[in-house]
Design a protein around this motif. Sequence first.
Motif, PDB file in Angstrom:
ATOM      1  N   ALA A   1      21.379  18.060  42.546  1.00 42.12           N
ATOM      2  CA  ALA A   1      21.513  19.113  41.541  1.00 42.12           C
ATOM      3  C   ALA A   1      20.312  19.145  40.601  1.00 42.12           C
TER       4      ALA A   1
ATOM      5  N   VAL B   1      28.110  18.486  37.077  1.00 36.91           N
ATOM      6  CA  VAL B   1      28.194  18.064  38.477  1.00 36.91           C
ATOM      7  C   VAL B   1      29.611  17.572  38.791  1.00 36.91           C
TER       8      VAL B   1
ATOM      9  N   PHE C   1      20.500  22.342  36.859  1.00 33.13           N
ATOM     10  CA  PHE C   1      21.950  22.263  36.816  1.00 33.13           C
ATOM     11  C   PHE C   1      22.506  23.629  36.431  1.00 33.13           C
TER      12      PHE C   1
END
Lengths: 705, 705
Positions: free
Chosen positions: B627, B599, B631
């Motif tokens: 997210a 992220v 991911f």
Amino acid sequence: MLFFPRPLQDPIRGRPKEIPHNEKLLSLKYESLDYDNIENQLFLEEERRMSPMGFRCLEISRWVICGLIGILTGLIACFIDIMVEKLAGYKYQVIKENIEKFTEVGGLSISLILWAVLNCAFVLVGGIMVAFFEPIAAGSGIPQIKCYLNGVKIPRVVRLKTLVVKVIGVICSVAGGLAVGKEGPMIHSGGVVAAGVSQGRSTSLKRDFKMFEYFRRDTEKRDFVSAGAAAGVSAAFGAPVGGVLFSLEEGASFWNQMLTWRIFFASMISTFTLNFFLSIYHGKPGDLSNPGLINFGRFESGLLGALFNSLNYWLTIFRIRYVHRPCLQVMEALLVAAVTAAVSFTMIYFSNDCQPLGPERNEEYSLQLFCADGEYNSMATAFFNTPERSVRSLFHYQPGSYNPMTLGLFTLTYFFLACWTYGLAVSAGVFIPSLLIGAAWGRLCGILLASFTPTSPIWADPGKYALIGAAAQLGGIVRMTLSLTVIMVEATGNVTYGLPIMLVLMIAKIVGDYFQEGLYDIHIKLQSVPFLHWEAPATSHWLTAREVMSSPVTCFNRIEKVGTIVDVLSNTSTNHNGFPVVVQPAKLCGLILRSQLIVLLKHKVFVELARSRLSQRKLQLKDFRDAYPRFPPIQSIHVSQDERECMMDLTEFMNPTPYTVPQVTDAVTAVVQVFSQKRQLIDMIRLQGCTQALDNISTSAEDYF
Amino acid sequence: MLFFPRPLQDPIRGRPKEIPHNEKLLSLKYESLDYDNIENQLFLEEERRMSPMGFRCLEISRWVICGLIGILTGLIACFIDIMVEKLAGYKYQVIKENIEKFTEVGGLSISLILWAVLNCAFVLVGGIMVAFFEPIAAGSGIPQIKCYLNGVKIPRVVRLKTLVVKVIGVICSVAGGLAVGKEGPMIHSGGVVAAGVSQGRSTSLKRDFKMFEYFRRDTEKRDFVSAGAAAGVSAAFGAPVGGVLFSLEEGASFWNQMLTWRIFFASMISTFTLNFFLSIYHGKPGDLSNPGLINFGRFESGLLGALFNSLNYWLTIFRIRYVHRPCLQVMEALLVAAVTAAVSFTMIYFSNDCQPLGPERNEEYSLQLFCADGEYNSMATAFFNTPERSVRSLFHYQPGSYNPMTLGLFTLTYFFLACWTYGLAVSAGVFIPSLLIGAAWGRLCGILLASFTPTSPIWADPGKYALIGAAAQLGGIVRMTLSLTVIMVEATGNVTYGLPIMLVLMIAKIVGDYFQEGLYDIHIKLQSVPFLHWEAPATSHWLTAREVMSSPVTCFNRIEKVGTIVDVLSNTSTNHNGFPVVVQPAKLCGLILRSQLIVLLKHKVFVELARSRLSQRKLQLKDFRDAYPRFPPIQSIHVSQDERECMMDLTEFMNPTPYTVPQVTDAVTAVVQVFSQKRQLIDMIRLQGCTQALDNISTSAEDYF
């Protein structure tokens, strides 16, 4: 691990003379159970020597012990049951004959006196046993067992003497006609049995059977006590599954209550939704487990419980302040016994609720009194009876067996009697009285509702309302949900009441919690027990581990002078029970307990002596196990001036892998927050910071230490 | 926390092409759930900003979500129930008419073909859905849910697509006449519903309701999934308490199974002892819950279960090796469907067990076949019916409804059919088939016993034997005890069967465990899931944490070069998912996850950029939550050559208080031993050592990582 400074008073005669009452302060007389095995070299060597067969034998002996616990608990419950039946039967028989004799010739006051005297005699025996011999046996014992399962060592709570006093005490108080039940004491008894059986010896009787030595430590013992408590519930209510859940729900340490309740809630809703829509699909939308019952139960439940708890709270505070001498306690118990008899008598005397005597009610101690022949006094079935039987009659008697006036008066008086009784210096449970109160007002509501809607068949059976009322009242007082549901379902033997009982218990809990804590929690708090709840308050994020720990850490070197150790242990101002062991410069290499040091000092395990006397026997785990659980105080260990100069090597005995949390110096975070999820961390903090002197903390952390 | 290296194959199309079968090796495609909140600065700031009111709202929304989970799970169960009834009813009606038509004119083989074709049609739809669209929806889903609750993230197990395939699949396979039940899939469905509802969005549907954002992390989600599984059990069996216990028993992570069983054992013994001696005291020593039943249940229970499991084990290995292509899987499912129809038909055809038709059996699809008018073919009640109904008739039909030959043949054939069916690429539960097999041989034993002791009334009802046999068979296959007892008691609605059911389940477990693991455990093992059991093997004392950890620890500096991070994340040989953050010289100051780094890289949170663009929005917890849980892989993140030279400051994002165990260098002790008691330590070790490459361990530790 002893995380609280030891009590300053003489530990042999440790009965609290006067607890300084301040519910914001936690008492220093409690210690914590050691959740961990002390994984020192001795322990690991023993484990390594053990063959896979040895481990299997241990596992088998665990099952054997659990079997023994079950059998003994069952036998004790059986003994209590039979004795209560016999004694109460005898008492009621005598009084009944006396009443019948005097009903016609007049002079019923003699009957009243006889009744009161008989009650007082029983209560006197029970009260003296409890007040003078073992005060910890007072009450139901559930708060104590709850604390024990939670990891707090309450002094003398699982001793043989406690068990004996408890059993005799509860027989006396139930037979003495107090507004008490015998179920709570059975649970406590189960715990004591478990603690005794699992150790393979009795310290009180000075008998060692040389069995189960492996289990002589807190971790194992606590597991067995939880089994014992479950066995107790199971014996008291015939609810084995309920017993397991009770152990889990109360022994909060390995059980996330809130989550479980939510899971339970989801399950409940799911069944309900399914049944609801399926019943619509099948065209029988009413075919649920009586939604009317549920609606009704919602009414009032919890409120009465909260009221009960509040009254009992103030009463207990009064008692802690003013009624703390044993003879006063016995006097109060006698007073309650006499008042109970008098009130019961008066109620029965002035009641004019006569019911026709059915053929099936011969076995009960039915009183005719001023009723016509072939009739009996309905109020007497409630008062002139053991509470268990009264509950049963409220659940099962035909509609019309009680008139509303009787039930109302009964609820009112019994409510205050039960409230007054709980907390007396007698062994007494609160389950059955709560059920009785609830059953009475439940039945009352049922009758009233039936009179409004005389046509609807689902309102017809007031026994069901009695059941729901009982659940609501009990739930409002003790605030258990899951285990109580299962206990009640198992006790009634009917799964279909499950859903209404659950809902009522949940509502009772929610409503009750809004006003006042549960009865057991109140008593735990009033005894200033450092009880750790599952949920930390939401605001505890702001507290760091550093803030709750005592700051100059008292610690020992790996090889330490005996004099230093003795001085630290004797120092009452740094009264710690666990000490980090360090190597210079200040590097943590282990942790050692006060109890271990005491044993080491007692056996004089000094480096110098080991050198001079090569033949000296090496200290073994057995020596620690033999000293468990009653380690002598430091004052009773004599160390000469020469010996003070010797050195002690702690390497072999310390736990080299204690839990640690990151040093607070570079921890920005609030470790306390982790409490709610990570129970073990509490121990870590207890261990690492090595016991916090509590009297100087005034933040919210005090709820947690 | 991802503690396993990511799979090497393309993660988007992640269906295992061919699992290299080696039951000693654990698969690398599984990750662990993050048991911990990542208590980094962002998290703590958010928590501190939150008012007490905010926390209360969170608590309320947890209850609301649980309510929703319950409702939706109930509705799904309702849908499955109704659809199965409708479709199966339609199918049996058509076949019945056909059979009746051809019984007299001859040509019953046409009926057989019709039956087989109808079955195959249903199974084809279900099989294609499962094999081509969502292979994870195959089977009962209980092993997967068990793994999830245990903390292993099974890919795609709680997705919406899985739910849809599962629901349609199970309707098809039950309606298709396979030897399967719909209960397991309901439990899985409950879990999926919970995972979906609690997140307040659907990633599959790309809808975000902006609700419940706080719960977008593994800790919270897992709690809800356990509630969902409980709701599923509750909907499947009408057993809310059983559902809770199921969640706890299977979600081994916060539940000490062995201890609970021992507690349960103690409770059971306690009730039994009490009842036994009280019944003697009251002069009615036989008044227990039919000890005869218990003795009988002891016989054989567990053995058949172990046999079932062993057969299924070999079959599953065969399937993993040879039947891994979707079309082959569908073909096998069709084959099983056809064979099931053929076998059923043959059995019914050659059966000559005719029973008189009672007025109350009109609703069933009773076949007359070659029986006289007013009679029906008894074999057909077992085969020509949905398994649920067959079980019910075995429990409740009058003595004499089945002759022993019928039951024996039925048991034998159904046993092999069910064994073959479980593991097919269709959604299918094993509860009901197991119950059915057990009920059949239980009833058979009951009939045989009754013929030996025709006078004794307690042997009279073969339905009770069917119940006990069903419990024994199911217990022998799935090896649950506590929750299964409660489920069966709640499902039968009669508490008095509790004790015999418990005993039988315990014996079934003990006997079965001696030969073979439980069915779910076998399937978990065969899928190479790194499942952590509660009990570490006794010999694991000899293993230290040092030995199971990978040795040069891959770690980052607190301020690290972007290039280094990208390289480490892309390196498939050090495929770790959590990285210690250190300050020089090698001092641990925190822990950061792969997902967090991804992220950060995606949002380009570089020190240089922050300096140049002051207006840049500060990264918030929300970005991580958005997210979650999918991911992107590191390959999809594009980092330019310039950016590689930038620096990233991890201070704000790392967890500064990760769990640690004492450095192995001065820990003489075996930390692995602590596993059995301290679940949390496993996480510690996972985190600290940061993911062990597994393929090179060959000691007993591999069972644990």
